[in-house]
Design a protein around this motif. Sequence first.
Motif, mmCIF file in Angstrom:
data_model
loop_
_atom_site.group_PDB
_atom_site.id
_atom_site.type_symbol
_atom_site.label_atom_id
_atom_site.label_comp_id
_atom_site.label_asym_id
_atom_site.label_seq_id
_atom_site.Cartn_x
_atom_site.Cartn_y
_atom_site.Cartn_z
ATOM 1 N N ALA A 4 0.910 -1.189 0.037
ATOM 2 C CA ALA A 4 0.723 -0.093 -0.196
ATOM 3 C C ALA A 4 0.667 1.422 -0.439
ATOM 4 C CB ALA A 4 -0.909 0.297 1.102
ATOM 5 N N ALA A 5 1.658 1.089 0.290
ATOM 6 C CA ALA A 5 2.523 1.998 1.018
ATOM 7 C C ALA A 5 3.204 3.003 -0.623
ATOM 8 C CB ALA A 5 3.793 1.898 1.624
ATOM 9 N N GLY A 6 3.455 1.990 -2.122
ATOM 10 C CA GLY A 6 4.025 2.092 -2.854
ATOM 11 C C GLY A 6 3.033 1.869 -3.827
ATOM 12 N N GLY A 7 1.911 2.404 -3.333
ATOM 13 C CA GLY A 7 0.051 2.787 -4.363
ATOM 14 C C GLY A 7 -0.274 1.697 -5.085
ATOM 15 N N GLY A 8 -0.559 0.684 -4.549
ATOM 16 C CA GLY A 8 -1.591 -0.686 -5.013
ATOM 17 C C GLY A 8 -2.392 -0.787 -5.571
ATOM 18 N N TRP A 9 -3.165 0.023 -5.116
ATOM 19 C CA TRP A 9 -4.299 0.652 -6.086
ATOM 20 C C TRP A 9 -4.285 1.462 -7.255
ATOM 21 C CZ3 TRP A 9 -8.293 -2.507 -4.139
ATOM 22 C CH2 TRP A 9 -7.401 -2.649 -2.930
ATOM 23 N N ARG A 10 -4.207 0.411 -8.120
ATOM 24 C CA ARG A 10 -4.042 1.272 -9.662
ATOM 25 C C ARG A 10 -5.470 0.563 -10.000
ATOM 26 N NH1 ARG A 10 1.923 0.616 -11.989
ATOM 27 N NH2 ARG A 10 1.188 1.968 -13.504
ATOM 28 N N PRO A 11 -5.748 1.428 -11.502
ATOM 29 C CA PRO A 11 -7.010 0.492 -12.654
ATOM 30 C C PRO A 11 -5.689 -0.578 -13.557
ATOM 31 C CG PRO A 11 -5.868 2.803 -13.124
ATOM 32 C CD PRO A 11 -5.178 2.633 -12.091
ATOM 33 N N ALA A 12 -6.516 -1.425 -13.243
ATOM 34 C CA ALA A 12 -6.078 -2.166 -13.985
ATOM 35 C C ALA A 12 -6.581 -2.475 -15.591
ATOM 36 C CB ALA A 12 -7.418 -4.259 -14.049
ATOM 37 N N SER A 13 -6.966 -0.936 -16.355
ATOM 38 C CA SER A 13 -6.661 -1.170 -16.995
ATOM 39 C C SER A 13 -5.426 -0.635 -17.489
ATOM 40 C CB SER A 13 -8.153 0.217 -17.890
ATOM 41 O OG SER A 13 -7.966 1.251 -17.215
ATOM 42 N N SER A 14 -4.281 -0.068 -16.469
ATOM 43 C CA SER A 14 -3.009 0.344 -16.816
ATOM 44 C C SER A 14 -2.640 -1.110 -17.369
ATOM 45 C CB SER A 14 -2.785 1.024 -15.852
ATOM 46 O OG SER A 14 -2.306 0.413 -14.806
ATOM 47 N N TYR A 15 -2.410 -2.441 -16.920
ATOM 48 C CA TYR A 15 -1.998 -3.269 -16.947
ATOM 49 C C TYR A 15 -2.766 -3.820 -18.757
ATOM 50 C CZ TYR A 15 0.362 -2.255 -12.964
ATOM 51 O OH TYR A 15 0.844 -1.711 -11.799
ATOM 52 N N VAL A 16 -3.832 -4.289 -18.157
ATOM 53 C CA VAL A 16 -4.441 -5.255 -19.507
ATOM 54 C C VAL A 16 -6.024 -4.308 -19.811
ATOM 55 C CG1 VAL A 16 -3.612 -7.324 -18.025
ATOM 56 C CG2 VAL A 16 -5.688 -6.203 -17.326
ATOM 57 N N SER A 17 -6.145 -5.496 -21.135
ATOM 58 C CA SER A 17 -7.522 -5.136 -21.625
ATOM 59 C C SER A 17 -8.094 -6.362 -22.331
ATOM 60 C CB SER A 17 -7.213 -4.199 -23.292
ATOM 61 O OG SER A 17 -6.327 -4.765 -23.858
ATOM 62 N N VAL A 18 -9.695 -5.932 -22.283
ATOM 63 C CA VAL A 18 -10.220 -6.814 -22.892
ATOM 64 C C VAL A 18 -10.663 -7.197 -23.859
ATOM 65 C CG1 VAL A 18 -12.099 -8.963 -22.541
ATOM 66 C CG2 VAL A 18 -10.599 -8.005 -20.494
ATOM 67 N N ASP A 19 -10.645 -7.235 -24.649
ATOM 68 C CA ASP A 19 -11.325 -7.233 -26.256
ATOM 69 C C ASP A 19 -12.515 -7.529 -26.193
ATOM 70 O OD1 ASP A 19 -10.893 -8.097 -29.430
ATOM 71 O OD2 ASP A 19 -12.532 -9.385 -28.947
ATOM 72 N N ALA A 20 -13.737 -6.794 -26.804
ATOM 73 C CA ALA A 20 -15.080 -6.762 -26.643
ATOM 74 C C ALA A 20 -15.870 -8.443 -26.613
ATOM 75 C CB ALA A 20 -15.279 -5.950 -26.640
ATOM 76 N N GLU A 21 -15.179 -8.788 -27.899
ATOM 77 C CA GLU A 21 -15.976 -10.147 -28.703
ATOM 78 C C GLU A 21 -15.265 -11.330 -27.901
ATOM 79 O OE1 GLU A 21 -16.094 -9.151 -32.940
ATOM 80 O OE2 GLU A 21 -17.138 -7.305 -32.721
ATOM 81 N N SER A 22 -14.186 -11.510 -27.978
ATOM 82 C CA SER A 22 -13.389 -13.105 -27.855
ATOM 83 C C SER A 22 -13.447 -12.533 -26.675
ATOM 84 C CB SER A 22 -12.516 -12.622 -28.960
ATOM 85 O OG SER A 22 -11.553 -12.166 -27.810
ATOM 86 N N GLY A 23 -13.697 -12.199 -25.873
ATOM 87 C CA GLY A 23 -12.838 -11.883 -23.925
ATOM 88 C C GLY A 23 -11.539 -12.360 -23.984
ATOM 89 N N ARG A 24 -10.537 -12.580 -24.974
ATOM 90 C CA ARG A 24 -9.038 -11.965 -24.782
ATOM 91 C C ARG A 24 -8.169 -11.193 -23.980
ATOM 92 N NH1 ARG A 24 -9.840 -13.784 -30.468
ATOM 93 N NH2 ARG A 24 -9.290 -16.344 -30.715
ATOM 94 N N VAL A 25 -8.048 -12.094 -22.831
ATOM 95 C CA VAL A 25 -7.503 -10.544 -22.107
ATOM 96 C C VAL A 25 -6.007 -10.405 -22.686
ATOM 97 C CG1 VAL A 25 -6.575 -9.943 -19.406
ATOM 98 C CG2 VAL A 25 -8.375 -11.043 -19.988
ATOM 99 N N TRP A 26 -5.594 -9.067 -22.606
ATOM 100 C CA TRP A 26 -3.969 -8.641 -23.433
ATOM 101 C C TRP A 26 -3.345 -8.051 -22.407
ATOM 102 C CZ3 TRP A 26 -3.739 -11.025 -27.821
ATOM 103 C CH2 TRP A 26 -4.936 -11.796 -28.768
ATOM 104 N N ALA A 27 -1.885 -8.048 -22.747
ATOM 105 C CA ALA A 27 -1.002 -7.534 -21.917
ATOM 106 C C ALA A 27 -0.608 -5.836 -22.248
ATOM 107 C CB ALA A 27 0.317 -8.039 -21.546
ATOM 108 N N LEU A 28 -1.153 -4.806 -21.606
ATOM 109 C CA LEU A 28 -0.989 -3.785 -22.404
ATOM 110 C C LEU A 28 0.254 -3.283 -22.315
ATOM 111 C CD1 LEU A 28 -4.166 -1.484 -21.419
ATOM 112 C CD2 LEU A 28 -3.138 -2.709 -23.433
ATOM 113 N N GLN A 29 1.470 -3.563 -21.401
ATOM 114 C CA GLN A 29 2.500 -3.579 -20.780
ATOM 115 C C GLN A 29 3.624 -4.500 -20.451
ATOM 116 O OE1 GLN A 29 2.996 -0.276 -18.054
ATOM 117 N NE2 GLN A 29 2.003 -1.215 -17.036
ATOM 118 N N PRO A 30 4.623 -5.250 -20.379
ATOM 119 C CA PRO A 30 5.350 -5.818 -19.731
ATOM 120 C C PRO A 30 5.522 -6.360 -18.085
ATOM 121 C CG PRO A 30 7.298 -5.166 -21.295
ATOM 122 C CD PRO A 30 5.757 -3.989 -21.551
#
Length: 887
Positions: A501-527
């Motif tokens: 928590a001290a390092g700012g653990g609550w971050r939006p998941a959209s900064s890490y991953v995205s979901v394809d609206a049709e197929s439901g595939r979860v993609w990594a936005l960054q390493p």
Amino acid sequence: MGERRCALVRVLVLQAAWAVSGGQVRYSVPEEAKAGTVLGRLAQDLGLEAGEAEARRLRLVAQGRRASVEVSGASGALVLSSRLDREELCGKSAPCALRLEVLVERPLRVFHVELEVTDINDNAPVFPAASRNLSIAESSVLGSRFPLEGASDADIGANAQLTYTLSPSEYFSLDIKKSNERNLVPEIVLTKPLDRERIPVHRLVLTASDGGRPSLTGTMELVISVLDANDNAPQFNQSVYKVQVLESAAVGTLVARVNATDPDLGSNSEITFIATSFIPPSGRDVISVNPKTGEIHLTAALDFEEVSIFDFRIEARDQGTPPLSGHCSVELEVVDVNDNAPEVWVTSLSVPVPEDASLGTVVALLSVSDRDSGANGRVRCWVWPASPFGLEATFAGSYSLVLREALDRERVSEYEVEVRAEDGGAPPLRASRGLRVPVSDVNDNAPAFAQAVYTVLARENNAAGAELARLWARDPDEAGNGRVSYSVWEGGAAAVSASGAAGGGWRPASSYVSVDAESGRVWALQPLDYEELQVLQFEVRAVDAGEPPLCGNATVQLFVLDENDNAPALLPPAGSAAEAGGVAGEAAELGAAAAGAVSGSGTLWAWAAWGAPAGQVVAKIRAVDADSGYNAWLRYELWEPRGKGPFRVGLYSGEVSTARALDEADGPRQRLLIVVRDHGEPARSATATLSVSLVEAAEAALAAGSSSSLSSLSSFSLSRAAAGAELGPGAASAATNVWLVVAICAVSSLFLLAVVLYGASRWAPRAAVLSGPGPTTLVCASEVGSWSYSQRHSRSLCVADGAGKSDLMVFSPNFPPPPPPGPAAKDTQPESSALLDTVSGPSFLHYLPEPPALSEGVHNNDMTAPSSNYCRQLKFSGLNVSCFAPE
């Protein structure tokens, strides 16, 4: 008799005298006179003398029947040699005379003698036939005359004069009509009308009497046949014929036979039967009547449902002129048989039926009928299968197919309903009508994921855009109601990083991953970097396209798997004394972690007293590896000096201790080269150089106190120490007090900062999904042994006494339990990614192998506090973590 003979003689004499005088002789003889009768004295009458007849050869010239007369040679008399029949000789000619030629010789002379044969009443009247057949029409009028052939009498004169008489009759009388002066024609006259049917034949006797004495008679029988007149019409024995016949009767079946009689004869009684006046007219094609016998046959199949009764007339006509006829009526009743199955018709069909249709909804209107009659036409109906539809009778022959149970398109999308009907015949006939009732969809099902919680394992340093997992939500609705789109729900995202928590653990998941609206595939936005992010927890929302739209959620726990991408980093020593691992040691480690570890090779300083016994710890090499697990499990090896040096290094503890007692032969200073290596693949390492100064015991004690003070310095002092500034013994003693004050201030500041951050985290907003206990996730966080750690990366270190044991971390995410399993998915679930764990619950269990046994001299107090600290950080981040070491 004598008188007769005398008269005859006188006649002959007179004739002979006349003949002589006239040149010929005439004689007369009654017919039937006996042979030998002398007809006359021919010689004398011819003027011959007695005896001359013989001398001159008096003879008759033979001429046919004249041979019946001959001349007696002696007397010259003409004698009858045989009986004469006048009727034979002359018939009816009168007079009957025979001309004879008499021949006399010497001289030759010819005389003509005429012999007259007189008639006697020797013949009775004779009719041409003994019986005469007459045919008289019974229709002859009174007074009609019918001529008859009269009798004939071979005699002549009075002997041949005939009179006629007729036997008595009330129908006929006799009348004589002269055809000429000589002939009488008898005629019968009709005096009473004839009736052939009463007296067909009249027999009469016609008698003819001649005028002879005694009178002779002849008879003739008259057979009068009364000729039939067509005066009687044919008569039926019944005026009305009533006939019943089954409608299943085969073609050609004899239905009935009518009978008519005609008392007339011949053609007048020959009857021909003719069928007329059919009601309905189609009966002409179904029924035929034999014109000779009056038999009624079927010429076509009967159908009770088309015509139940045939009425027609039969005429019996004779062959008379003019023909007469009689009539009768025939009533042919067709008896119904059960030859028609019920008929089911769909008059109205309202489909598809919405799955939320209310009970009692009318789906179809049906009409049921049976063309048969009576019990054969009584129909009962039902629906198969019985649910969820039923039949309701509206009025005779009409039914409504209504809904009786609630529909669920996702369970049954279409019904094949069969309406069955059965009549009351024997045997009964059945019919059915199939109905296809589709059920239309309504948006009554929200998308549902196969799991409430998905656990995804992803290796760090993955490429941007790599597929991490594939989610799939099932929506049993169809079309737009079942078309699902996926998205990351920002309100349900939580990222647990190494800094907690001290390092700012609550971050939006959209900064890490995205979901394809049709197929439901979860993609990594960054390493992903395990050292930065260990657990990413977020929610994926599936929303259908119905009206109104329905949605379902699933929680994804993304665990980043560590890669050996960090080499061990050296930390400044905490001192060589065994007591260096207390609170001050922990504060020193926190400061070192905040300031950064010493990396690469550096020179560390330590002091050892002359004469120190074997096993005395003179220093401790401290290193940290930003990785985890095997990748952060460090081992310490002494490379130089090799062989039997005075010092040794703990394999896993990093403690440098004396291998034997120190003496002056070891020199004033020992240089040790220590390699710190992790267990990754491939292994990474760091090298530390330790310079050990051998001093007297007093100087060694002073150096140990300075080292204890240095372990409490702030991060700035540690950084300086890590830079390799080599201090002499005098300078270290002079600076001891200064460093001690700085260390106390640093520890106080860090404590205050920890209290502030803890309060802030307690009041920080939590994700709504972290609301209750859920399935336990077991993660083995470390191996029992001496793990070095840095507070910055929240490394766990759990060490127990004795042999090595495995430490387990128990994660109990605060998520609600997954919903009960729904109906089977309508489509095949997409194949999960290789990193997606599809176990029955949102949990996974990861074990590390048990480490080797600890080296001797391990201090437990240096290894239990870091493990507890790491657990506290995970709990602070919102995870329910339990750390325990199994026995």
